[in-house]
Design a protein around this motif. Structure first.
Motif, short mmCIF file in Angstrom:
data_model
loop_
_atom_site.label_atom_id
_atom_site.label_comp_id
_atom_site.label_asym_id
_atom_site.label_seq_id
_atom_site.Cartn_x
_atom_site.Cartn_y
_atom_site.Cartn_z
N ILE A 1 -30.42 43.66 43.81
CA ILE A 1 -30.92 44.60 44.81
C ILE A 1 -31.38 43.83 46.04
CG2 ILE A 1 -32.63 46.40 45.29
CD1 ILE A 1 -32.83 46.66 42.16
N LYS A 2 -30.82 44.13 47.18
CA LYS A 2 -31.25 43.47 48.41
C LYS A 2 -32.60 44.04 48.82
CE LYS A 2 -29.86 42.32 53.11
NZ LYS A 2 -28.83 42.46 54.16
N PRO A 3 -33.66 43.22 48.78
CA PRO A 3 -34.98 43.76 49.09
C PRO A 3 -35.13 44.08 50.58
CG PRO A 3 -35.11 41.39 48.69
CD PRO A 3 -33.70 41.79 48.39
N ASP A 4 -35.90 45.11 50.86
CA ASP A 4 -36.18 45.53 52.24
C ASP A 4 -37.11 44.51 52.89
OD1 ASP A 4 -36.84 46.73 54.60
OD2 ASP A 4 -37.44 48.65 53.73
N GLU A 5 -36.59 43.75 53.84
CA GLU A 5 -37.40 42.71 54.49
C GLU A 5 -38.46 43.30 55.39
OE1 GLU A 5 -37.30 39.63 53.70
OE2 GLU A 5 -35.61 39.89 52.34
N ASN A 6 -38.36 44.59 55.71
CA ASN A 6 -39.35 45.22 56.58
C ASN A 6 -40.53 45.78 55.80
OD1 ASN A 6 -37.85 44.79 59.00
ND2 ASN A 6 -36.51 46.51 58.43
N ALA B 1 -38.22 51.43 48.50
CA ALA B 1 -36.93 51.16 49.14
C ALA B 1 -35.91 50.70 48.10
CB ALA B 1 -37.10 50.10 50.23
N ALA B 2 -36.34 49.86 47.14
CA ALA B 2 -35.43 49.39 46.11
C ALA B 2 -34.94 50.55 45.23
CB ALA B 2 -36.12 48.33 45.25
#
Length: 288
Positions: free
Chosen positions: A254-259, A269-270
C-alpha cells in the motif's frame, strides 16, 4: 456471521516491525470487510514471556491507530476453557499420555505416528498429552497463499496439546479461543501457515467451525530470518508512529499517503485504497 478478525501477539518482547505488519494487515482486512477487530494476548507459555511486554504491546497499538472493538482477552485467564476442551478430547479417546524422552523420539524420527506412547508408562511423573492425528491430507484454501495441503501423520505426527509442565499448547488454546471469540477470519504471518492443518484437525475433533485464513508474508532481517528471531528486531517507537506505520503499509503493498500528518489520516487513506487481493503473496523485503 459477520466478519470478526483478531490480532493475537505473544508477550515475548516489545512490538516490532514484523508484529506491526501483522497487526496492521489484520486490522485492514477487518475494517475493509466492515467487521470487528479483536485483541488476544497469548500468554500461556510463562518460560518464554518477557516481563512487561504484554502491557508494552497493548499500550503501543493505539499509538498506531489500532484500537480493538472489545476488551483484550488474556489466555492466562482461560485455563478452565482449555481444561474443558482437553477433557472433551480425553473422553472421546482422541488423546493419549506420553512419557517419551528425546532419545525415545529420536529413535522414531522424532514423531509419534501410531496413536500411542512408545515408552513404558512412568506413573511417578506427569506425562505430556498428544492428540491422535489421521492418516489423511488436511486441505484448506488460504485467501492469499492459495490451496494448502498437509498430511498430518507424516508432517507432525501425534502432536502435543498439553506439556509435561501442565501448560497447554498454542495449537489447543488458539483453537478454543478463536471459537469462543467467534473469529471468522484469521489474518496472521505465514510462519504459522503449517500450524493451520493442526488447528483445523482440532476444530473438527472439538466440533468447532473453521475460520477463513490469510497468511501474510514475513518481515525478515538482512540474513533472511524472521524478525522476531533476530537480534535486530527493530522495535517500533509509539512516540513517533508515522515512520513505522508507513513502512508497514509499504510492506503490505500500500502506497502510504505522504500528506497524512497523523495515524488516523494515514490509516483512513490506506483503507480507502485497500483490497486484500492486492496483498503481496511473498516478500523480498528485509530490515537492515
Amino acid at each position: 456471521m459477520s466478519y470478526r478478525g483478531r490480532f493475537a501477539p505473544s508477550p515475548t518482547g516489545r512490538l516490532h516491525a514484523g508484529s506491526l505488519v501483522a497487526a496492521v494487515g489484520s486490522w485492514l482486512c477487518a475494517r475493509h470487510a466492515g467487521g470487528q477487530w479483536l485483541l488476544r494476548m497469548e500468554d500461556i507459555d510463562p518460560p518464554r514471556e518477557v516481563s512487561g511486554s504484554a502491557a508494552s504491546i497493548l499500550a503501543a497499538l493505539p499509538a498506531f491507530g489500532l484500537v480493538a472493538d472489545a476488551p483484550v482477552i488474556y489466555q492466562s485467564s482461560r485455563i478452565a476453557a482449555y481444561d474443558a476442551a482437553f477433557e472433551q478430547l480425553r473422553r472421546a479417546s482422541r488423546v493419549f499420555p506420553c512419557w517419551c524422552s528425546r532419545s525415545d523420539l529420536a529413535a522414531a524420527d522424532g514423531l509419534h505416528r501410531d496413536g500411542r506412547c512408545i515408552a513404558p508408562a512412568d506413573l511417578g511423573r506427569a506425562p505430556a498429552w498428544r492428540i491422535r492425528v489421521p492418516d489423511e491430507d488436511i486441505h484448506f484454501v488460504d485467501a492469499l497463499q492459495g490451496l494448502q495441503s498437509q498430511r498430518l501423520r507424516e508432517a507432525v505426527g501425534d502432536f502435543v496439546i498439553r506439556r509435561v509442565e501442565g501448560f497447554y499448547s498454542y495449537q489447543l488454546a488458539c483453537v478454543v479461543d478463536d471459537a469462543w471469540q467467534g473469529i471468522t477470519d484469521v489474518v496472521r504471518g505465514s510462519d504459522l501457515l503449517d500450524s493451520t492443518p493442526r488447528q483445523i484437525w482440532l476444530q473438527r475433533c472439538l466440533g468447532f467451525p473453521t475460520p477463513r485464513y490469510l497468511h501474510l508474508p514475513l518481515v525478515l532481517d538482512s540474513q533472511g530470518r524472521k524478525l522476531s528471531k533476530s537480534e535486530r528486531s527493530r522495535e517500533v517507537d509509539p512516540a513517533a508512529p508515522l515512520p513505522s506505520l508507513r513502512r508497514a503499509l509499504s510492506f503490505l503493498g500500500i502506497k502510504p499517503d505522504e500528506n497524512a500528518c497523523d495515524v488516523s489520516g494515514l490509516l483512513h487513506a490506506a483503507l480507502a485504497h485497500f483490497n486484500p487481493r492486492n496483498l503481496p503473496q511473498c516478500s523480498d523485503h528485509h530490515v537492515t
